[in-house]
Write an enzyme that holds these catalytic residues in place. Structure first.
Site, mmCIF file in Angstrom:
data_model
loop_
_atom_site.group_PDB
_atom_site.id
_atom_site.type_symbol
_atom_site.label_atom_id
_atom_site.label_comp_id
_atom_site.label_asym_id
_atom_site.label_seq_id
_atom_site.Cartn_x
_atom_site.Cartn_y
_atom_site.Cartn_z
ATOM 1 N N LYS A 13 50.533 43.730 30.864
ATOM 2 C CA LYS A 13 51.723 44.015 31.681
ATOM 3 C C LYS A 13 52.135 42.779 32.485
ATOM 4 O O LYS A 13 53.316 42.440 32.535
ATOM 5 C CB LYS A 13 51.398 45.203 32.597
ATOM 6 C CG LYS A 13 52.525 45.652 33.482
ATOM 7 C CD LYS A 13 52.288 47.075 33.934
ATOM 8 C CE LYS A 13 51.340 47.210 35.106
ATOM 9 N NZ LYS A 13 51.931 46.849 36.402
ATOM 10 N N ARG A 18 56.228 38.289 33.015
ATOM 11 C CA ARG A 18 56.490 36.847 33.093
ATOM 12 C C ARG A 18 57.240 36.363 31.861
ATOM 13 O O ARG A 18 58.145 35.526 31.964
ATOM 14 C CB ARG A 18 55.170 36.099 33.270
ATOM 15 C CG ARG A 18 54.616 36.269 34.692
ATOM 16 C CD ARG A 18 53.130 36.135 34.728
ATOM 17 N NE ARG A 18 52.589 36.125 36.085
ATOM 18 C CZ ARG A 18 52.315 37.213 36.812
ATOM 19 N NH1 ARG A 18 52.547 38.422 36.320
ATOM 20 N NH2 ARG A 18 51.814 37.096 38.031
ATOM 21 N N ARG A 114 55.917 48.944 50.363
ATOM 22 C CA ARG A 114 54.925 47.876 50.128
ATOM 23 C C ARG A 114 55.365 46.571 50.788
ATOM 24 O O ARG A 114 56.558 46.302 50.912
ATOM 25 C CB ARG A 114 54.691 47.724 48.623
ATOM 26 C CG ARG A 114 54.038 49.008 48.090
ATOM 27 C CD ARG A 114 53.630 48.921 46.682
ATOM 28 N NE ARG A 114 52.624 47.877 46.467
ATOM 29 C CZ ARG A 114 52.220 47.510 45.261
ATOM 30 N NH1 ARG A 114 52.731 48.088 44.189
ATOM 31 N NH2 ARG A 114 51.320 46.574 45.121
ATOM 32 N N SER A 159 47.238 36.178 46.063
ATOM 33 C CA SER A 159 48.159 37.073 45.372
ATOM 34 C C SER A 159 48.886 36.340 44.253
ATOM 35 O O SER A 159 49.619 35.386 44.495
ATOM 36 C CB SER A 159 49.182 37.634 46.368
ATOM 37 O OG SER A 159 50.286 38.184 45.670
ATOM 38 N N GLN A 161 51.260 37.583 42.618
ATOM 39 C CA GLN A 161 52.692 37.875 42.723
ATOM 40 C C GLN A 161 53.382 36.933 43.706
ATOM 41 O O GLN A 161 54.470 36.416 43.421
ATOM 42 C CB GLN A 161 52.902 39.323 43.161
ATOM 43 C CG GLN A 161 52.460 40.320 42.094
ATOM 44 C CD GLN A 161 52.604 41.762 42.529
ATOM 45 O OE1 GLN A 161 52.932 42.045 43.681
ATOM 46 N NE2 GLN A 161 52.349 42.674 41.617
ATOM 47 N N ASP A 307 42.914 45.169 40.094
ATOM 48 C CA ASP A 307 43.444 46.435 39.555
ATOM 49 C C ASP A 307 42.362 47.303 38.917
ATOM 50 O O ASP A 307 42.617 48.457 38.570
ATOM 51 C CB ASP A 307 44.546 46.144 38.536
ATOM 52 C CG ASP A 307 45.751 45.494 39.203
ATOM 53 O OD1 ASP A 307 45.929 45.685 40.422
ATOM 54 O OD2 ASP A 307 46.513 44.798 38.509
HETATM 55 C C1 S3P Z 1 49.932 41.188 39.616
HETATM 56 C C2 S3P Z 1 49.165 40.759 40.670
HETATM 57 C C3 S3P Z 1 48.328 41.654 41.482
HETATM 58 C C4 S3P Z 1 48.060 42.976 40.765
HETATM 59 C C5 S3P Z 1 49.323 43.551 40.180
HETATM 60 C C6 S3P Z 1 49.921 42.591 39.171
HETATM 61 C C7 S3P Z 1 50.756 40.203 38.890
HETATM 62 O O1 S3P Z 1 49.003 41.937 42.690
HETATM 63 O O2 S3P Z 1 47.475 43.892 41.651
HETATM 64 O O3 S3P Z 1 49.046 44.783 39.542
HETATM 65 O O4 S3P Z 1 51.242 40.535 37.779
HETATM 66 O O5 S3P Z 1 50.927 39.105 39.409
HETATM 67 P P1 S3P Z 1 48.925 40.963 43.964
HETATM 68 O O6 S3P Z 1 49.555 39.694 43.616
HETATM 69 O O7 S3P Z 1 49.679 41.680 45.043
HETATM 70 O O8 S3P Z 1 47.463 40.842 44.268
#
Ligand code: S3P
Length: 420
Positions: A13, A18, A114, A159, A161, A307
């Site tokens: 996913k 990306r 969030r 993180s 993300q 996760d």
């Molecule tokens: C993700 C990063 C993680 C993960 C999320 C997917 C990503 O979150 O928990 O399910 O695709 O970059 P965080 O960046 O908030 O840790």
């Protein structure tokens, strides 16, 4: 109960998001194979389409993206709905911060609760105008982008993300944008940007991207999602007599914490046919079941399996001795407060599980009892509770399992196929 067979799981996913986003801002055509079937990725695809990107689905797992390059996305007509997907909202906001137009991103009840300040602050420092509820802490976020300057930014939390949002914005900025990470998080964005021709460098916990460098469309072949595979790998590891092979799973070292933890608990796991493509490792995972012992999960391991902690907690209820999960406060700001919810729901099934401020303490092995439990609108809680039901001789009813489609619509049918 045992888990047996040879299976594949749908595409990763994280990498799917990306691939869609980066292909959208590249020049020329990208062909993405092995795309995740997750609802979250459908949201990303729909948002890209709202920005004028043509995406043709050739079949369920293959998309052809006609990229717009760095400067031809269109101002959307309407609010961009990211559904339940924080990855869509945070990464997309990075791209929107670089656009000379106005856009609004929103999502469902969970996503609107969030934390978004973590992306809003660095994107504002780069020069984007962003407003959101509660002083920019919560979505909807209104973005007036453009005119960005590169920054050097030290992430306050590990993180993938947040790092990705800043790097994607950096593609549109003057000069160089650098992100310093306290603990390494998943690096799919860096790997994919490099494959698409970005001027990106990595050095001792720092990632630097040079702005205004064109990206070019590529063929991307996405491996299976280790976060989905974990829901089968983990119970197979603790159920003696199980023998399961999951083929072609992504084995990027920033994501394989669950394998390390299961092995530390005594699991018999072997990796086969390991190879690399587009900077991403992949291979087959073979798991044979046997009794496991408790372990400690903390520090650098946490981002490498963030996760997978809910399913690790379920397995810990079946392992001999104590499992302690620490440094995992981020679990409280996922699709649900996963620390609180795991204690509440696994507790209903008789698990010995205690809440810590930044994690969990679990003592096993406990044969779980039957009951009615709630998914709390969180796909990974729903799947974890479905797996917990395998350890109960009495019926367990998980309410609200429709949210599983957010990441893994095929979960129930695969589980049904491999359990006996
Ligand atoms: C993700 C990063 C993680 C993960 C999320 C997917 C990503 O979150 O928990 O399910 O695709 O970059 P965080 O960046 O908030 O840790």
């Amino acid at each position: 109960m045992v888990l047996r067979g040879r299976i594949t799981v749908p595409g990763d996913k994280s990498i799917s998001h990306r691939a869609l986003l980066i292909a959208s801002i590249s020049q020329g055509t990208s062909v993405i194979q092995g795309l995740s079937s997750a609802q979250d990725c459908v949201r990303t695809m729909e948002c890209c389409a709202e920005l004028g990107v043509e995406i043709e689905k050739q079949d369920s797992w293959t998309a052809v993206v006609d990229g717009k390059g760095l400067s031809s996305l269109q101002e959307p007509w309407d609010v961009l709905d990211c559904g339940n997907s924080a990855t869509t909202m945070r990464l997309l906001s990075g791209i929107l911060a670089g656009q000379d137009f106005f856009s609004i991103v929103t999502g469902d009840n969970s996503l609107r609760n969030r934390p978004m300040k973590r992306i809003v602050t660095p994107l504002q420092l780069m020069g984007a105008e962003i407003r959101g509820r509660q002083q920019g802490s919560l979505a909807p976020l209104a973005v007036q982008g453009g005119g960005l300057e590169g920054i050097t930014y030290k992430l306050p939390v590990a993180s993938g993300q947040v790092k990705s949002a800043i790097l994607l914005a950096g593609l549109f900025a003057e000069g160089t944008t650098a992100v310093i990470e306290p603990i390494p998080s998943r690096d799919h964005t860096e790997q994919m940007l490099a494959a698409f021709g970005a001027d990106i460098e990595r050095d001792h916990g720092q990632v630097k991207v040079k702005g205004k460098t064109a990206l070019y469309g590529q063929s991307v072949d996405i491996p299976g999602d280790i976060s989905s595979a974990a829901f089968f790998m983990a119970p197979a590891a603790v159920l003696p007599g199980s023998d399961l092979v999951i083929e072609n799973v992504g084995l990027n070292p920033t994501r394989t914490g669950i394998i390390d933890v299961l092995q530390a608990m005594g699991a018999l796991i072997q990796l086969e046919n390991v190879k690399s493509s587009g900077g991403e490792l992949r291979g087959d995972i073979q798991v044979k079941g046997r009794s496991l012992t408790g372990t400690c999960i903390d520090g650098d391991l946490i981002p490498r399996m963030i996760d997978e902690i809910p399913i690790a907690a379920v397995i810990a209820t079946q392992a001999v001795g104590k499992t302690e999960i620490r440094d995992a406060g981020e679990l409280r700001v996922k699709e649900s407060d996963r620390i609180k919810v795991l204690v509440e729901e696994l507790g209903k099934l008789g698990a010995q599980i205690q809440e810590l401020p930044d994690g969990l303490e679990i003592v096993g092995p406990t044969p779980l009892k039957g009951g009615i439990v709630q998914a709390h609108g969180d796909h990974r809680i729903a799947m974890s509770l479905e797996i917990a039901s395998l350890f109960s001789s009495e019926p367990v009813r998980v309410q609200g399992t429709h949210c599983i489609d957010v990441s893994f619509p095929e979960f129930s049918s695969i589980l049904h196929r491999i359990t006996s």
